[in-house]
Design a protein around this motif. Sequence first.
Motif, PDB file in Angstrom:
ATOM      1  N   THR A 175       0.837  -1.200   0.000  1.00  0.00           N
ATOM      2  CA  THR A 175       0.000   0.000   0.000  1.00  0.00           C
ATOM      3  C   THR A 175       0.872   1.251   0.000  1.00  0.00           C
ATOM      4  OG1 THR A 175      -1.847   1.114   1.133  1.00  0.00           O
ATOM      5  CG2 THR A 175      -0.144   0.175   2.541  1.00  0.00           C
ATOM      6  N   THR A 290       1.769   2.273  -6.457  1.00  0.00           N
ATOM      7  CA  THR A 290       1.695   1.130  -5.539  1.00  0.00           C
ATOM      8  C   THR A 290       2.037  -0.152  -6.295  1.00  0.00           C
ATOM      9  OG1 THR A 290      -0.185   2.308  -4.565  1.00  0.00           O
ATOM     10  CG2 THR A 290       0.299   0.136  -3.676  1.00  0.00           C
ATOM     11  N   CYS A 309      -1.956  -5.980  -3.871  1.00  0.00           N
ATOM     12  CA  CYS A 309      -1.580  -4.566  -4.019  1.00  0.00           C
ATOM     13  C   CYS A 309      -2.847  -3.710  -4.052  1.00  0.00           C
ATOM     14  CB  CYS A 309      -0.805  -4.455  -5.334  1.00  0.00           C
ATOM     15  SG  CYS A 309      -0.579  -2.799  -5.981  1.00  0.00           S
TER      16      CYS A 309
END
Length: 349
Positions: A175, A290, A309
């Motif tokens: 994150t 990310t 993710c």
Amino acid sequence: MSGRVESILSTVGGTPAVRVNRLAPEGINLYVKVESFNPMGSVKDRLALGIIEEAEQSGALKPGQTVVEATSGNTGIGLAMVCAAKGYPLVVTMADSFSVERRRLMRFLGAKVVLTPASLKGTGMYQKAVELAETHGWFLARQFENEANARMHERTTGVEIMRDFPDGELDAWVTGYGTGGTLKGVAKVLRAESPGTKIVVCEPEVASLLASGEKQERGEGGSPAASHGAFTPHPMQGWTPDFISKLTEDAVDANYIDELKTIAGPDAMQCSRDLATKEGIFVGISGGATFAGALAYSRTLPEGSTVLCMLPDTGERYLSTPLFEHVVAEMDDEEKSLSDSTPTARYED
Ligand code: PMP
């Protein structure tokens, strides 16, 4: 989400974890949690609903009272939806450097947008929101310090991840952070229920506030007292403001972060474009960033590892930003020669 529901607010959360088929490193089970499935297209719909409903329950927000918040966009858009559905007026303060479509979206949903000078950065828009709340007796949502933000992620995002990846199946969760609500809320659940999952946190290369180790100065209620020394402007809207939020610092202090990755702006853009063209997954710049971190981390893992993710929002929010710089309105040479390759409806400019 499908079926008959009583309010648009019932459609917040419950986003899918989608397998990445073509871009995943060989042998890695790479999944992305696609937050653009929320009704207003971003992860911040969760926070907006969480903060408003907790404030209603505690009595901090009175019926018909105006809500005010400093936001770079997605929180304002989520709050505008929630306030419209529940009948609260909303005022947002926002630096004029953020994309124009974000302001217009909030106004379309009935909110008032008060612009602040970009030179005063995130702290300027925050101080303006505090002043407006004090002057007019409004409810300040305080997304950067409000525990209701992290609690909503604990109750929804974290629970969804454990449902989709039970029994310690998840080797890593990746994150970024803006308010740190996603990080603090989900990490709390993972530490309790999936302690083997590594928590990987990404931040911009040119604003690596956590990696700097430099402490954030704080004022009243944990709000930032000054810009952080390691901050310089970066293109990942919604990520790393010019301060370390209280919720993010809580996550650091609780040792929730196993690995920090710094991401360069061009890599973030490239990953967002790659997700679109090679996977058909359309996300914004922070999603690309990310994903860049998730790819880098995945390459260090043994075959058979499973990684998730976060992809915070839709790419549609960035049409007027550098993300779309390479996409022009006119036909390129290849398109022109395709047009010329058959006789009908050829285009002369
Ligand atoms: N990306 C985008 C596009 C966002 O709007 C946000 C929220 N500011 C984030 C990432 C980070 O999420 P959080 O605030 O939960 O840390």
